[in-house]
Design a protein around this motif. Sequence first.
Motif, PDB file in Angstrom:
ATOM      1  N   ASP A 139       0.865  -1.183   0.000  1.00  0.00           N
ATOM      2  CA  ASP A 139       0.000   0.000   0.000  1.00  0.00           C
ATOM      3  C   ASP A 139       0.902   1.234   0.000  1.00  0.00           C
ATOM      4  N   CYS A 140       0.854   2.031  -1.068  1.00  0.00           N
ATOM      5  CA  CYS A 140       1.725   3.204  -1.224  1.00  0.00           C
ATOM      6  C   CYS A 140       0.899   4.482  -1.178  1.00  0.00           C
ATOM      7  N   THR A 141       1.307   5.393  -0.331  1.00  0.00           N
ATOM      8  CA  THR A 141       0.646   6.686  -0.183  1.00  0.00           C
ATOM      9  C   THR A 141       1.594   7.782  -0.642  1.00  0.00           C
ATOM     10  N   ARG A 142       1.085   8.641  -1.485  1.00  0.00           N
ATOM     11  CA  ARG A 142       1.944   9.693  -2.039  1.00  0.00           C
ATOM     12  C   ARG A 142       2.324  10.689  -0.960  1.00  0.00           C
ATOM     13  N   GLY A 143       3.628  11.000  -0.896  1.00  0.00           N
ATOM     14  CA  GLY A 143       4.138  11.933   0.080  1.00  0.00           C
ATOM     15  C   GLY A 143       4.555  13.241  -0.563  1.00  0.00           C
ATOM     16  N   PRO A 144       5.349  14.023   0.125  1.00  0.00           N
ATOM     17  CA  PRO A 144       5.779  15.322  -0.418  1.00  0.00           C
ATOM     18  C   PRO A 144       6.790  15.128  -1.544  1.00  0.00           C
ATOM     19  N   PRO A 145       6.923  16.111  -2.411  1.00  0.00           N
ATOM     20  CA  PRO A 145       7.933  16.019  -3.474  1.00  0.00           C
ATOM     21  C   PRO A 145       9.337  16.038  -2.883  1.00  0.00           C
ATOM     22  N   ILE A 146      10.244  15.331  -3.538  1.00  0.00           N
ATOM     23  CA  ILE A 146      11.648  15.305  -3.144  1.00  0.00           C
ATOM     24  C   ILE A 146      12.450  15.918  -4.284  1.00  0.00           C
ATOM     25  N   GLY A 147      12.957  17.104  -4.069  1.00  0.00           N
ATOM     26  CA  GLY A 147      13.683  17.767  -5.139  1.00  0.00           C
ATOM     27  C   GLY A 147      12.728  18.266  -6.208  1.00  0.00           C
ATOM     28  N   PRO A 148      13.249  18.799  -7.286  1.00  0.00           N
ATOM     29  CA  PRO A 148      12.414  19.396  -8.325  1.00  0.00           C
ATOM     30  C   PRO A 148      11.714  18.391  -9.225  1.00  0.00           C
ATOM     31  N   GLU A 149      12.135  17.104  -9.213  1.00  0.00           N
ATOM     32  CA  GLU A 149      11.630  16.158 -10.207  1.00  0.00           C
ATOM     33  C   GLU A 149      10.920  14.956  -9.626  1.00  0.00           C
ATOM     34  N   TRP A 150      11.136  14.618  -8.371  1.00  0.00           N
ATOM     35  CA  TRP A 150      10.711  13.335  -7.862  1.00  0.00           C
ATOM     36  C   TRP A 150       9.493  13.448  -6.959  1.00  0.00           C
ATOM     37  N   VAL A 151       8.692  12.395  -7.001  1.00  0.00           N
ATOM     38  CA  VAL A 151       7.562  12.221  -6.084  1.00  0.00           C
ATOM     39  C   VAL A 151       7.925  11.096  -5.122  1.00  0.00           C
ATOM     40  N   SER A 152       7.649  11.286  -3.849  1.00  0.00           N
ATOM     41  CA  SER A 152       7.942  10.243  -2.855  1.00  0.00           C
ATOM     42  C   SER A 152       6.668   9.487  -2.515  1.00  0.00           C
ATOM     43  N   TRP A 153       6.826   8.200  -2.254  1.00  0.00           N
ATOM     44  CA  TRP A 153       5.706   7.335  -1.882  1.00  0.00           C
ATOM     45  C   TRP A 153       6.101   6.548  -0.628  1.00  0.00           C
ATOM     46  N   ASP A 154       5.242   6.603   0.350  1.00  0.00           N
ATOM     47  CA  ASP A 154       5.433   5.816   1.576  1.00  0.00           C
ATOM     48  C   ASP A 154       4.739   4.472   1.368  1.00  0.00           C
ATOM     49  N   CYS A 155       5.546   3.424   1.164  1.00  0.00           N
ATOM     50  CA  CYS A 155       5.008   2.107   0.823  1.00  0.00           C
ATOM     51  C   CYS A 155       5.082   1.170   2.025  1.00  0.00           C
ATOM     52  N   ARG A 156       3.950   0.504   2.313  1.00  0.00           N
ATOM     53  CA  ARG A 156       3.858  -0.434   3.431  1.00  0.00           C
ATOM     54  C   ARG A 156       3.573  -1.834   2.897  1.00  0.00           C
ATOM     55  N   ILE A 157       4.271  -2.811   3.476  1.00  0.00           N
ATOM     56  CA  ILE A 157       4.139  -4.213   3.042  1.00  0.00           C
ATOM     57  C   ILE A 157       3.439  -4.999   4.148  1.00  0.00           C
ATOM     58  N   ALA A 158       2.442  -5.782   3.749  1.00  0.00           N
ATOM     59  CA  ALA A 158       1.733  -6.622   4.720  1.00  0.00           C
ATOM     60  C   ALA A 158       1.330  -7.930   4.053  1.00  0.00           C
ATOM     61  N   SER A 159       1.135  -8.957   4.851  1.00  0.00           N
ATOM     62  CA  SER A 159       0.614 -10.222   4.323  1.00  0.00           C
ATOM     63  C   SER A 159      -0.825 -10.024   3.890  1.00  0.00           C
ATOM     64  N   ALA A 160      -1.231 -10.771   2.858  1.00  0.00           N
ATOM     65  CA  ALA A 160      -2.592 -10.605   2.335  1.00  0.00           C
ATOM     66  C   ALA A 160      -3.629 -10.865   3.412  1.00  0.00           C
ATOM     67  N   GLY A 161      -3.364 -11.768   4.322  1.00  0.00           N
ATOM     68  CA  GLY A 161      -4.327 -12.073   5.374  1.00  0.00           C
ATOM     69  C   GLY A 161      -4.462 -10.987   6.408  1.00  0.00           C
ATOM     70  N   GLN A 162      -3.499 -10.055   6.448  1.00  0.00           N
ATOM     71  CA  GLN A 162      -3.547  -8.976   7.425  1.00  0.00           C
ATOM     72  C   GLN A 162      -4.132  -7.706   6.838  1.00  0.00           C
ATOM     73  N   ARG A 163      -4.569  -7.781   5.605  1.00  0.00           N
ATOM     74  CA  ARG A 163      -5.085  -6.594   4.943  1.00  0.00           C
ATOM     75  C   ARG A 163      -6.357  -6.085   5.611  1.00  0.00           C
TER      76      ARG A 163
END
Length: 523
Positions: free
Chosen positions: A499-523
Amino acid sequence: MDRILQRAPALVILVGVAGTLALALPVPEGAFYSGDGGLKYLMARQVASGGLHADLRIPADGWVAALWDRGLYPFGPPFVYAMDGARYLSFPLLFPFAAAPLLAAFGWTGLFVLPLLAVWGAWIAAWALLRRAGAGPGLVAVALAALVLATPLTLYAAMFWEHAPAAALALAGVPAFGPRVGAPRSAAAAFASGVASGVALGVAGWLRPECLVVAAIAAPAGLAVAARTREWRSPVAACAGLAAVAAGLVATNLAIHGLPLGPHALQVVGPEAMWRPGWPRLATNLALLLAAFAPLSIAGVAALGLLRSSHPAGRLAAFLAAVAVAACLAIPAVVPNSGGTQWGPRYLLAPIVLLTVAAALAVHAVRAGPSPPLLRRLCPPVAAGLALLGTIGNAGVGVPDLADHYADRVRFLDALRADPHRVIAASYHYVPLELASLFDDKAVFTVLDEAGFRALAAGLHERGIDGYLFLSYAEGGSAGAAGTGETRRTSDLDDLVVDCTRGPPIGPEWVSWDCRIASAGQR
């Protein structure tokens, strides 16, 4: 007044030295003007720590190296090429190896010693050449001021590239192939100077491949001049020195890579060559950049009109201009693009320096030799006007732009250092180049496709890592976190969910994404 005039060239150089130190010394540690510097920094650091290997070996934990081997290595073509189980930079190795002892001795600042010395050396070489041609101290001082202020050369002292050393060596080498100026030398002195000049031009080619093009033009042009003037000793000696260094370059590349020109040539002709525009478009782009960032070069091109001049300085000016113009036409056939992140056309830095010196020699020849009165009156003010335009662009605009550029780099590097994620993944190989100074603290990967995204998620989950920071370009991204307007994206990867949530821009060109990993059963 005469004493002050005699000292004017030295004063210009002293001011230039102070200016280059003011530009280079404050460059923040780990910030690169272009991402290319990141790889050269990693290689120089490797050599400085005792790793005398031609391939790049980045220290990493075992689990990180294992994921790199599964296709998530941060660097790839056209920056790094895998060959026979090793990874090689596409850039020539001479600069990182030469800079490594300075890095070990002086730390980060040591990386700028060679570019600084090269810029100063180019000024001194121009001074010596103009004096030998008979130019007075006033013209020499003005020419040096133009070279310092009106070309990109000075700024390159602070850009951590090998372009400045290559341009300085080209300026030291090319004139020996051309018509002689100054007092005659003894046979031994002429031969020794010619060999040294040829070696200098050859080493310039070791540093920057486009200088091999300059060399390939200068050598036959010099022999043609020698055939007409019957002054063979210096050009033949220069060709011998150049040939010896070129043979060494080819032999070294064959021994290390099995390729005569090394991996750098793969950018243009390899199976994974960079996309490049056609020659007409690329040549036009570079010519426009040359005119915009070094307008005095236009006066240098005009020196071609002195090809049949009776004045030695005029003939040398025409020779330098001819070599530089031919190089400007030929270099677009062998480079992968217009230069990317740069100030001015970096591939044409050596021709820019040659044309600037040619312009000064041309002014001297027109003023000292038999020339039409109108030309004698117009030549100095036209050259001065072009130099003024270059000064406004390079000193007036370029210096603040350089400071702003590094400030931007510091901001995004500080943001990434402060980010709690231990793992950073990127959507393209270029992004990790900018992050080279973070490799000791962060595990960095490149994810190019869905398979890579799955491998990363599985590898991190096995390690007990439940999240990472993903960087993509603002106009899009790669598998798992893409899209210009999206703020969240969830990906089902078999038994894992990212699950990736868009975060603040990093530098003039990049977009940051806060990505979380979980087991399918814990969704």
